[in-house]
Design an enzyme around this catalytic site. Structure first.
Site, PDB file in Angstrom:
ATOM      1  N   THR A  12       0.816  -1.219   0.000  1.00  0.00           N
ATOM      2  CA  THR A  12       0.000   0.000   0.000  1.00  0.00           C
ATOM      3  C   THR A  12       0.849   1.267   0.000  1.00  0.00           C
ATOM      4  O   THR A  12       0.502   2.265  -0.622  1.00  0.00           O
ATOM      5  CB  THR A  12      -0.927  -0.014   1.240  1.00  0.00           C
ATOM      6  OG1 THR A  12      -1.817  -1.105   1.094  1.00  0.00           O
ATOM      7  CG2 THR A  12      -1.715   1.268   1.377  1.00  0.00           C
ATOM      8  N   ASP A  55       1.823  -6.947  -4.273  1.00  0.00           N
ATOM      9  CA  ASP A  55       1.006  -7.029  -3.078  1.00  0.00           C
ATOM     10  C   ASP A  55       1.695  -8.111  -2.235  1.00  0.00           C
ATOM     11  O   ASP A  55       2.051  -9.174  -2.755  1.00  0.00           O
ATOM     12  CB  ASP A  55      -0.408  -7.464  -3.446  1.00  0.00           C
ATOM     13  CG  ASP A  55      -1.335  -7.437  -2.244  1.00  0.00           C
ATOM     14  OD1 ASP A  55      -2.248  -6.610  -2.235  1.00  0.00           O
ATOM     15  OD2 ASP A  55      -1.132  -8.250  -1.322  1.00  0.00           O
ATOM     16  N   THR A  87       1.781  -4.597   4.210  1.00  0.00           N
ATOM     17  CA  THR A  87       1.662  -4.974   5.624  1.00  0.00           C
ATOM     18  C   THR A  87       1.176  -6.408   5.827  1.00  0.00           C
ATOM     19  O   THR A  87       1.417  -6.993   6.872  1.00  0.00           O
ATOM     20  CB  THR A  87       0.685  -4.029   6.364  1.00  0.00           C
ATOM     21  OG1 THR A  87      -0.603  -4.113   5.739  1.00  0.00           O
ATOM     22  CG2 THR A  87       1.179  -2.602   6.349  1.00  0.00           C
TER      23      THR A  87
END
Ligand code: ASP
Length: 332
Positions: A12, A55, A87
């Site tokens: 992100t 990702d 994350t």
């Protein structure tokens, strides 16, 4: 001025909202991340390198190795390293990296964000500034920097999807808190020996999360095809069913017969597995099951992947698994 290498891997923090495509998120270059905060050049002499843009859910052991080798190959040119990472699996990668480096004497700081850098109320700026600042300090371990705290990488787990405080280290206090100053409270001692790097991980490990109604027979096929370790995420202090159709003992015996390591971890985040406390634990212990003690599942898994990748001899693997290698478990 300290020299810091930032390695971009995606997530992100690197996403940008592309206006012409209905708000779809796309990746951005890490150099442009720095353009958001030009003042970073006052903290350190920073270089950025894009390793890949993913990702973090798509990452595997090959990506861990790419990160580890990039750090190893630049180790002498920089004072510290910052890894920008999604994350979701950050705690796995950071734990894996911590095991791969022995006698580390420079900081490797992982960070990411819950909101992309390009969004006005993003946590990315604060996390990136903190991570870079941390990477300039004398610090000898792999850590995760998130929302004004620094955690030992292999003690860290993702706790929240929506809060800025995404990470915590349930069984170890934060290594540092970032307020007006950065106060480092804990750090592994520096080693007089040369740094060594072992970018090797076996993927022949399975994590099995127990649940009421689980019939172990269904899972026996998982023991085929070269499985070398089963990490059982058990109940409470390491408990599991020992009677009726849910009895896990025959499954464990099958593992033992096949020479497959069995590690007992816990679904509870806080405190330690204790195989002495209840009768199921004692049965497990007598069968040779290894206690994950107070390791996170991420550390229990990546430590085993690393040891299986590095050693062939089961005694060498077991010996190292049951003691702390990089601060990932508390001493007995
Ligand atoms: N899905 C994203 C990732 O892990 C989430 C994030 O970065 O926060 O890559």
């Amino acid at each position: 001025m300290k020299r810091i290498l930032i390695l971009q891997t995606g997530g992100t923090i690197a996403m940008q909202i592309r206006r012409e495509s209905n708000g779809e998120m796309v990746n951005t270059q890490s150099d442009s991340l720095l353009r958001y905060i030009p003042e970073l050049s006052q903290i350190a002499d920073i270089e950025c390198r894009e390793l890949f843009f993913k990702d973090s859910s798509d990452m595997g052991t090959g990506d861990w190795i790419t990160i580890i080798e990039a750090i190893r190959d630049s180790y002498n040119q920089y004072d510290g390293f910052v890894v920008l990472h999604g994350t979701d699996t950050l705690a796995y990668t950071a734990s894996a990296v911590s095991f791969a480096f022995k006698n580390l004497n420079k900081p490797i700081i992982f960070t990411g964000s819950q909101v992309p850098m390009s969004v006005i109320r993003s946590d990315a700026q604060r996390n990136l500034i903190n991570a870079i600042q941390m990477a300039t300090l004398p610090f000898n371990e792999v850590a995760v920097c998130f929302s004004d705290k620094i955690f030992r990488a292999n003690r860290t787990t993702k706790m929240s999807i929506g809060e800025f405080t995404a990470f915590n280290s349930p069984n170890f206090p934060p290594l540092a808190e970032i307020g007006l100053d950065i106060n480092i409270k804990y750090s592994l001692p520096p080693s007089a020996q040369q740094m060594e790097c072992f970018p090797v991980f076996s993927e022949d490990v399975i994590v099995l999360r127990l649940f009421p109604g689980m019939r172990p027979k269904k899972f026996l096929p998982l023991l085929e095809n070269g499985t070398r370790c089963v990490i059982i995420s058990g109940f409470g202090s390491g408990n599991f069913p020992v009677s009726g159709e849910y009895n896990l003992i025959p499954f464990i015996e099958k593992c033992v017969e096949k020479g497959i390591f069995v590690v007992m971890a816990s679904q509870a985040l806080f405190d330690s597995v204790d195989l002495e406390k209840y009768s199921s634990g004692r049965i497990a212990r007598d069968l040779g099951v290894i206690s994950a003690r107070d390791m996170t599942t991420e550390a229990a898994l990546t430590k085993m992947m690393y040891l299986l990748g590095r050693f062939k001899n089961p005694h060498q693997i077991r010996d190292r698994y049951i003691r702390p290698l990089r601060g990932e478990m508390s001493a007995n």
